[in-house]
Design a protein around this motif. Structure first.
Motif, PDB file in Angstrom:
ATOM      1  N   UNK A   1       1.224  -1.421   0.134  1.00  0.00           N
ATOM      2  CA  UNK A   1      -0.516  -0.004  -0.115  1.00  0.00           C
ATOM      3  C   UNK A   1       1.002   1.714  -0.276  1.00  0.00           C
ATOM      4  N   UNK A   2       2.098   1.130   0.598  1.00  0.00           N
ATOM      5  CA  UNK A   2       2.753   2.546   0.915  1.00  0.00           C
ATOM      6  C   UNK A   2       3.477   2.698  -0.798  1.00  0.00           C
ATOM      7  N   UNK A   3       3.791   1.911  -1.284  1.00  0.00           N
ATOM      8  CA  UNK A   3       4.271   1.462  -2.912  1.00  0.00           C
ATOM      9  C   UNK A   3       3.519   2.019  -3.596  1.00  0.00           C
ATOM     10  N   UNK A   4       1.736   2.024  -3.743  1.00  0.00           N
ATOM     11  CA  UNK A   4       0.977   2.065  -4.088  1.00  0.00           C
ATOM     12  C   UNK A   4       0.362   3.798  -4.559  1.00  0.00           C
ATOM     13  N   UNK A   5       0.756   4.242  -3.026  1.00  0.00           N
ATOM     14  CA  UNK A   5       0.470   5.319  -2.709  1.00  0.00           C
ATOM     15  C   UNK A   5       1.002   6.204  -3.284  1.00  0.00           C
ATOM     16  N   UNK A   6       3.014   5.935  -2.810  1.00  0.00           N
ATOM     17  CA  UNK A   6       4.182   6.856  -3.867  1.00  0.00           C
ATOM     18  C   UNK A   6       3.918   6.488  -5.819  1.00  0.00           C
ATOM     19  N   UNK A   7       3.408   5.917  -6.314  1.00  0.00           N
ATOM     20  CA  UNK A   7       2.959   6.039  -7.335  1.00  0.00           C
ATOM     21  C   UNK A   7       4.224   4.901  -8.096  1.00  0.00           C
ATOM     22  N   UNK A   8       4.312   3.362  -7.229  1.00  0.00           N
ATOM     23  CA  UNK A   8       5.315   2.481  -7.557  1.00  0.00           C
ATOM     24  C   UNK A   8       4.072   1.167  -8.105  1.00  0.00           C
ATOM     25  N   UNK A   9       4.986   0.542  -8.247  1.00  0.00           N
ATOM     26  CA  UNK A   9       3.826  -1.019  -8.669  1.00  0.00           C
ATOM     27  C   UNK A   9       4.472  -1.589  -7.754  1.00  0.00           C
ATOM     28  N   UNK A  10       3.463  -2.386  -6.980  1.00  0.00           N
ATOM     29  CA  UNK A  10       3.444  -2.892  -5.991  1.00  0.00           C
ATOM     30  C   UNK A  10       4.043  -4.631  -6.090  1.00  0.00           C
ATOM     31  N   UNK A  11       3.497  -4.746  -6.915  1.00  0.00           N
ATOM     32  CA  UNK A  11       3.608  -6.361  -7.969  1.00  0.00           C
ATOM     33  C   UNK A  11       5.006  -6.790  -8.012  1.00  0.00           C
ATOM     34  N   UNK A  12       5.937  -5.818  -8.147  1.00  0.00           N
ATOM     35  CA  UNK A  12       7.202  -5.955  -8.453  1.00  0.00           C
ATOM     36  C   UNK A  12       8.283  -5.812  -7.205  1.00  0.00           C
ATOM     37  N   UNK A  13       7.877  -5.680  -6.150  1.00  0.00           N
ATOM     38  CA  UNK A  13       8.505  -5.829  -5.021  1.00  0.00           C
ATOM     39  C   UNK A  13       8.597  -7.476  -4.811  1.00  0.00           C
TER      40      UNK A  13
END
Length: 323
Positions: A164-176
């Motif tokens: 959720x932190x990654x999504x909120x920052x505009x990143x692709x959370x699926x690639x973590x």
């Protein structure tokens, strides 16, 4: 999902053997307490700041005055504690909320009985964060895409909230890429470059910062400012067979939560008895909040995120799970 289900199934087989087939707490029952003696309860916990209240409550006699003695048994995470409680190895356990949601969605007979710990409701000043080592080029959550991030157990509140932190920052959370390890090993893993970032609650958070590292996001806050991070729970079978014991444990735990919330110095002191934190770091700890009641709205949001991330297909029944 297959890995999660397989892990839980293996946990049931292993812990069921350890419990010798018992599902009612191996003698820790209302019948045993009726004699007027002390009932010993095995409680699965994680060696982090979050569980300081039960250690304090034991020390202050909140459990003893209700005829209870806690045997606090450390484990790596809530996902490991859940099968221990369901199999009867533990009478009660402490688990992050996501692991309990996953268990309930799988129809595992878990029942929360008391609140555990909550976010501070302050962005950038929470008791947990996504940390990086000194000199790391990572400065924001969106940069975690394609990076290795340490979590204590997979498919729990750490990876849900970090996504959720990654999504909120505009990143692709699926690639973590998440890497599983105990919290107390994360500071060294960060320093040694085995992982790029880590989900670190206290005291691991203070340890990373003392080495020059920093937090790049308050992942629990990013889910909800008032996030119920974890709860104490039992099995539905144990609760049905031992309602009086469950009530006394619940009352003592609520008293312990209130005491911890109003005695921060004693929280820091008790932490040294069950973690390896140096005395020099005690004053740097960011303490969480220990409300008496779970925050249902934050749990509902956490459930939606977990479902979005594929942790379960069928929404968990919060009415059956929550106290």
């Amino acid at each position: 999902m297959r890995r999660l289900f397989t892990g839980l199934a293996a946990g049931f087989l292993l812990l069921g053997t350890a419990a010798c087939g018992s599902s009612d707490g191996s003698g820790a029952s209302d019948a045993g307490a009726a004699s007027g003696g002390t009932t010993t309860l095995k409680v699965g916990v994680i060696p982090i700041l979050d569980v300081a209240p039960v250690y304090l409550g034991q020390k202050q006699g909140f459990y003893a005055k209700r005829g209870l003695k806690l045997q606090l048994i450390p484990a790596q995470g809530g996902a490991a504690i859940v099968p221990g409680v369901v199999s009867g190895q533990f009478q009660f356990g402490f688990s992050n909320t996501t692991s309990l949601l996953v268990a309930q969605s799988k129809k595992l007979p878990v029942k929360a009985v008391a609140n555990g710990v909550a976010s501070t409701a302050e962005d950038g000043a929470d008791f947990a964060g996504i940390t990086v080592k000194k000199g790391s080029p990572l400065t924001s959550p969106k940069q975690l895409a394609g990076k290795k991030v340490a979590v204590n157990t997979l498919n729990n509140i750490c990876d849900t909230s970090i996504r959720e932190s990654v999504r909120k920052d505009g990143g692709d959370a699926s690639k973590v890429e998440f890497v599983e390890m105990p919290f107390d090993q994360m500071p060294a893993a960060l320093a040694g470059g085995q992982v790029d970032a880590a989900c670190t609650p206290e005291p691991a958070l203070a340890t990373v910062k003392a080495a020059g590292g920093k937090s790049i996001a308050s992942n629990f806050f990013d889910v909800s400012p008032d996030l119920t991070v974890a709860m104490y729970f039992t099995s539905q079978q144990y609760a049905q067979k031992n309602p009086e014991l469950v009530k006394r444990f619940q009352e003592a735990t609520i008293e312990s939560l209130k005491y911890a919330d109003s005695h921060p110095d004693e929280v820091r002191e008790i932490l040294t008895t069950y973690t390896k934190i140096p005395d020099t770091l005690l004053g740097r700890l960011t303490l969480p909040r220990w409300p008496a009641e779970p925050d249902r709205a934050s749990i509902e949001r956490l459930a939606r995120l977990a479902q979005q991330d594929g942790l379960f297909k069928q929404s968990p029944d919060l009415d059956k799970l929550l106290p």
